[in-house]
Design an enzyme around this catalytic site. Structure first.
Site, PDB file in Angstrom:
ATOM      1  N   GLU A 199       0.945  -1.271   0.624  1.00  0.00           N
ATOM      2  CA  GLU A 199       0.462  -0.360  -0.296  1.00  0.00           C
ATOM      3  C   GLU A 199       1.023   1.093   0.283  1.00  0.00           C
ATOM      4  OE1 GLU A 199      -1.291   0.179   4.990  1.00  0.00           O
ATOM      5  OE2 GLU A 199      -1.471  -1.553   3.909  1.00  0.00           O
ATOM      6  N   LYS A 221       2.589   4.712   1.344  1.00  0.00           N
ATOM      7  CA  LYS A 221       3.459   5.173   2.801  1.00  0.00           C
ATOM      8  C   LYS A 221       3.151   6.543   2.328  1.00  0.00           C
ATOM      9  CE  LYS A 221       7.700   5.166   5.082  1.00  0.00           C
ATOM     10  NZ  LYS A 221       7.535   6.606   5.463  1.00  0.00           N
ATOM     11  N   ASP A 266       3.031  10.492   2.996  1.00  0.00           N
ATOM     12  CA  ASP A 266       3.850  11.116   3.670  1.00  0.00           C
ATOM     13  C   ASP A 266       3.246  12.202   5.046  1.00  0.00           C
ATOM     14  OD1 ASP A 266       6.621  12.233   4.418  1.00  0.00           O
ATOM     15  OD2 ASP A 266       6.786  13.427   3.060  1.00  0.00           O
ATOM     16  N   TYR A 276      -5.199   2.867   8.184  1.00  0.00           N
ATOM     17  CA  TYR A 276      -4.301   1.661   7.499  1.00  0.00           C
ATOM     18  C   TYR A 276      -3.976   0.651   8.672  1.00  0.00           C
ATOM     19  CZ  TYR A 276      -0.083   4.804   9.606  1.00  0.00           C
ATOM     20  OH  TYR A 276       0.616   5.740  10.143  1.00  0.00           O
ATOM     21  N   LYS A 319      11.245   3.289   0.409  1.00  0.00           N
ATOM     22  CA  LYS A 319      11.025   3.964  -0.090  1.00  0.00           C
ATOM     23  C   LYS A 319      11.644   4.542  -1.019  1.00  0.00           C
ATOM     24  CE  LYS A 319      12.059   6.439   4.171  1.00  0.00           C
ATOM     25  NZ  LYS A 319      11.942   8.257   4.289  1.00  0.00           N
ATOM     26  N   CYS A 368      31.019  40.937   1.380  1.00  0.00           N
ATOM     27  CA  CYS A 368      29.256  40.257   1.674  1.00  0.00           C
ATOM     28  C   CYS A 368      28.396  40.881   0.394  1.00  0.00           C
ATOM     29  CB  CYS A 368      29.211  41.018   2.483  1.00  0.00           C
ATOM     30  SG  CYS A 368      27.077  40.516   3.059  1.00  0.00           S
ATOM     31  N   CYS A 422      26.021  44.047   2.076  1.00  0.00           N
ATOM     32  CA  CYS A 422      26.642  44.855   2.675  1.00  0.00           C
ATOM     33  C   CYS A 422      27.884  45.398   2.322  1.00  0.00           C
ATOM     34  CB  CYS A 422      26.585  45.019   4.095  1.00  0.00           C
ATOM     35  SG  CYS A 422      27.778  44.088   4.819  1.00  0.00           S
ATOM     36  N   CYS A 464      29.310  36.150   6.392  1.00  0.00           N
ATOM     37  CA  CYS A 464      29.048  37.959   6.432  1.00  0.00           C
ATOM     38  C   CYS A 464      29.857  38.167   8.256  1.00  0.00           C
ATOM     39  CB  CYS A 464      28.495  38.841   6.446  1.00  0.00           C
ATOM     40  SG  CYS A 464      27.952  40.897   6.392  1.00  0.00           S
ATOM     41  N   CYS A 472      24.806  43.857   8.788  1.00  0.00           N
ATOM     42  CA  CYS A 472      24.647  43.803   7.352  1.00  0.00           C
ATOM     43  C   CYS A 472      23.064  43.285   7.866  1.00  0.00           C
ATOM     44  CB  CYS A 472      24.691  42.240   7.683  1.00  0.00           C
ATOM     45  SG  CYS A 472      24.585  41.560   5.969  1.00  0.00           S
TER      46      CYS A 472
HETATM   47  S1  IVH Z   1       1.727   0.390   9.026  1.00  0.00           S
HETATM   48  C1  IVH Z   1       3.564  -1.159  12.758  1.00  0.00           C
HETATM   49  N1  IVH Z   1       1.059   1.506   6.501  1.00  0.00           N
HETATM   50  O1  IVH Z   1       5.343   5.331   8.391  1.00  0.00           O
HETATM   51  C2  IVH Z   1       3.335  -0.863  11.674  1.00  0.00           C
HETATM   52  N2  IVH Z   1       2.459   3.158   8.073  1.00  0.00           N
HETATM   53  O2  IVH Z   1       8.315   4.461   8.542  1.00  0.00           O
HETATM   54  C3  IVH Z   1       2.416   0.993  11.506  1.00  0.00           C
HETATM   55  N3  IVH Z   1       3.271   5.163   7.112  1.00  0.00           N
HETATM   56  O3  IVH Z   1       5.007   5.295  11.778  1.00  0.00           O
HETATM   57  C4  IVH Z   1       2.635   1.467  10.352  1.00  0.00           C
HETATM   58  N4  IVH Z   1       1.740   5.022   5.387  1.00  0.00           N
HETATM   59  O4  IVH Z   1       3.569   7.191  10.199  1.00  0.00           O
HETATM   60  C5  IVH Z   1       1.605   2.151   7.567  1.00  0.00           C
HETATM   61  N5  IVH Z   1       0.190   2.868   4.631  1.00  0.00           N
HETATM   62  C6  IVH Z   1       1.327   2.619   5.599  1.00  0.00           C
HETATM   63  C7  IVH Z   1       1.529   3.646   5.969  1.00  0.00           C
HETATM   64  C8  IVH Z   1       2.230   4.524   7.377  1.00  0.00           C
HETATM   65  C9  IVH Z   1       2.287   5.828   6.115  1.00  0.00           C
HETATM   66  C10 IVH Z   1       3.442   5.855   8.168  1.00  0.00           C
HETATM   67  C11 IVH Z   1       3.795   5.554  10.042  1.00  0.00           C
HETATM   68  C12 IVH Z   1       4.994   5.155  10.314  1.00  0.00           C
HETATM   69  C13 IVH Z   1       5.845   5.760   9.517  1.00  0.00           C
HETATM   70  C14 IVH Z   1       6.848   4.563   9.331  1.00  0.00           C
END
Ligand code: IVH
Length: 676
Positions: free
Chosen positions: A114, A116, A118, A226, A315, A409, A412, A433, A438
């Site tokens: 799924e 991730k 941010d 999630y 990532k 600089c 100034c 500087c 400045c």
């Molecule tokens: S599962 C025990 N699912 O990524 C596992 N985390 O780098 C719990 N995050 O702390 C996390 N999307 O804040 C999970 N689809 C997803 C996510 C996700 C973003 C974040 C979450 C976690 C961090 C870890």
């Protein structure tokens, strides 16, 4: 309308609003016009005004935001909130899969993939279907109670869509700021002269940390669910797929794409496919989360103290693009650092158009042999600040020329030197500087002082500060407090009203707590965290100024480098003068965060307010005695005040104490309490 009729109508309205909210925010499928929605909402609010008992905690009216908090309470998570191990390498990802396979001795496995998201992890606790507590992850065991803020988010259900809800259900997921909301928020901040957020994640984090939920309600935050935490009174789902399906029926927004994979090859394909799709999602994603689908198998894998063994985040590398370097300019910052900036032919990368990128410092320029006219590769991960990675040498034109780093600089004309700030990691790399007057440094210091994490003065952003300095109205932070309405109102694009607002904001900042002032002063090494640590240890600025390095290093999180930076800063006579002037201007030097060393005394846990003139003790002496006895001194009387210590000519504080029934004592009684 009778009580019963009102209740009936309220229930109907609430249900309608909930359904429209869900359609609009979760399913992106509006079912009503904005105007018609507003009419329903207004009717609900009016009804609650006439029948206040209808205002239940799960009423849609509760999303507007309640009263501001002074700080967040801590919450212990019922089940720990773990993090995820992560990797950028396909090889490591494959190793992880094999490791789990081995752990489960070759059982057939299914994986989910799924997005991730941010943002920031939060947990939502529902009891009998109602949202009771929402908290940040914190250190995984305890987080901040941000329930009031979370309630303002439309994709956080206030009640579960379940006629027969579990006794307890903890739902975990990510708070994020959609790309469109991020753009709008930053445009507004720019217009208001406020500092822009670096990326949506910072903006979401900053929003959730605000103490006034009414302000949070204005930020278009959203939530993806999630995972679950504690579950009581319902069967735990058996797979991730079932879990997400269940959360969806309870009216949560769940990740919009889910892959189920039975092999390493399928996993790799899903991760690749997600990378292709994610730029169209309308929110930042920085990777793929791979989880074992079967929850019983997860149980058998277990977890380390930090992360589960059954999940991993893959990532995605930052996105790169090729463009031409038109020019190099120099930016002078608050600490005088000269930063070279690449002025680029605009290019679209990772969701936005980039025309500037940081080149870090002179050494970096040489190391990468970057010349004006070069074709360069720039890199950007989502909404973060872009950087130049390398030059495409094959495309270097004959007339490309090296950049002559300035010898003085550019702001100034003063001398520049490679003086490192106390402790700087890359000591001697950054040109600075040498002129602390400045204009660029002055502007930087003023902007920093006004920033939200410091003195929080609305309107004190780049645009206004530039004008104040240009016209010589303000040359240091103390001069802000001498600013006259008329001179401010005479500035370009400054009406009487915004001038007055700024003056009011500046005046209000005098009362800010000590940690904000400490952060605002821009002492090297002292960010918000460091400022708070100091403010917990010292009751007043003067106490801190008197402290030596050993006292400072005794504070947790303060190392020798930081201690040296603090002592060094306070030993500069110019800084002394500045503090003196701030004191004269009436700024607060006392710390509300101050926690006297646990040395218990007769006044431990007690709060006292001083008023009037005492027969023998000065205010300072009385304060010192109170603090030495474990007590706290507060500036105003409230129900939480234990004693008001009153002398002659005591004014309104005495009156207030009498009104609230707070005990009033004189000096003799006070000394009696101390046993002296
Ligand atoms: S599962 C025990 N699912 O990524 C596992 N985390 O780098 C719990 N995050 O702390 C996390 N999307 O804040 C999970 N689809 C997803 C996510 C996700 C973003 C974040 C979450 C976690 C961090 C870890």
């Amino acid at each position: 309308m009778s009580q019963a009729e009102a209740q009936q109508r309220h229930a109907t309205l609430a249900a309608q609003i909930r359904a429209h909210d869900h359609a609009y925010y979760v399913e992106s499928r509006p079912t009503i016009s904005d105007a018609a929605y507003d009419t329903l909402y207004r009717e609900l609010l009016d009804l609650e005004k006439s029948f206040p008992e209808l205002t239940t905690p799960d009423s849609p009216s509760q999303r507007i935001g309640g009263i501001p908090a002074s700080e967040f309470a801590s919450v212990r998570h019922a089940a720990p909130m773990l993090s995820l191990d992560n990797t950028y390498s396909e090889g490591e990802m494959r190793e992880f899969v094999r490791r789990v396979q081995k752990l489960l001795s070759g059982e057939p496995l299914a994986w989910t993939v799924e997005p991730k998201i941010d943002g920031l992890a939060v947990t939502l606790r529902y009891e009998h279907g109602l949202l009771t507590v929402g908290a940040t992850r914190g250190d995984g065991a305890t987080g901040d109670d941000i329930t009031a803020n979370l309630k303002t988010i439309r994709t956080v259900p206030l009640r579960l869509a379940d006629a027969n809800p579990p006794v307890v259900l903890e739902v975990r997921g990510e708070i994020y700021l959609p790309a469109a909301g991020f753009k709008k928020l930053n445009a507004e901040r720019e217009a208001a002269g406020e500092e822009k957020f670096a990326n949506p994640r910072n903006a979401a984090a900053g929003s959730l940390k605000m103490l006034d939920p009414k302000l949070v309600a204005k930020r278009p935050l959203a939530f993806f669910a999630y995972a679950t935490g504690q579950i009581e009174g319902a069967d735990a789902p058996v797979t991730q797929q079932v879990l997400l399906g269940w959360l969806k029926t309870l009216s949560f927004q769940t990740p919009e794409k889910l892959w189920i994979c039975a092999s390493e090859e399928e996993l790799v394909a899903a991760i690749y496919e997600l990378d292709q799709l994610r730029h169209g999602f309308g929110y930042e994603t920085d990777g793929a989360v791979i989880k074992l689908n079967d929850l019983a198998q997860r149980e058998r894998c277990g977890a380390t103290s930090k992360a589960p063994r059954w999940a991993m985040a893959y990532k995605y590398a930052a996105e790169q693009a090729e463009t031409r370097l038109r020019a190099i300019t120099i930016q002078v910052g608050r600490t005088g650092a000269l930063t070279p900036v690449a002025e680029l032919e605009p290019v679209f990368v990772a969701g936005s158009t980039v025309s500037r990128a940081t080149l870090h410092n002179e050494e970096e320029l040489h190391r990468k042999d970057i010349r004006i006219g070069d074709t360069v590769i720039i890199e950007k991960a989502g909404e973060v600040i872009p950087a130049v990675v390398r030059v495409v040498l094959e495309k270097r034109p004959a007339d490309a020329r090296a950049f002559d780093f300035p010898k003085t600089c550019p702001e100034c004309g003063s001398k520049i030197a490679r003086t490192a700030l106390a402790s700087e990691a890359e000591a001697g790399v950054v040109w600075r500087c040498a002129n602390s007057d400045c204009p660029a440094q002055v502007r930087g210091r003023l902007e920093h002082w006004c920033a939200r994490g410091a003195m929080d003065i609305e309107g004190g952003g780049e645009a206004l500060v530039a004008q104040l300095v240009k016209h010589g109205l303000v040359l240091d932070v103390a001069e802000l407090y001498q600013l006259k309405l008329a001179e401010l109102a005479a500035l370009e694009r400054m009406g009487e009203k915004s001038a007055q607002n700024f003056i009011d904001g500046v005046a209000a900042s005098k009362a800010r707590d000590l940690w904000r002032l400490l952060h605002g002063l821009g002492i090297p090494q002292i960010g918000v965290g460091g400022a708070k640590a100091l403010a917990r240890k010292f009751a007043t600025l003067n106490d801190l100024m008197d402290a030596g390095a050993p006292e400072l290093t005794a504070i947790r999180d303060v190392g020798e480098i930081t201690a040296a930076a603090v002592v060094g800063w306070f030993s500069d006579p110019l800084n002394h003068k500045l503090i003196e002037r701030l004191g004269k201007a009436g700024l607060n030097f006392r710390s509300e965060l101050y926690q006297p060393a646990a040395a218990a005394g007769p006044l431990t846990g007690k709060t006292l307010v001083l008023t009037g003139t005492l027969p023998t003790l000065t205010r300072e002496q009385a304060t010192a005695k109170i603090e030495a006895a474990g007590g706290k001194v507060s500036g105003s009387v409230s129900k939480k005040t234990d004693y008001v210590l009153a002398g002659t000519d005591a004014g309104s504080k005495l009156e207030k104490a009498e009104k609230l029934g707070v005990k009033v004592i004189d000096e003799a009684a006070f000394l009696g309490l101390l046993g002296s």
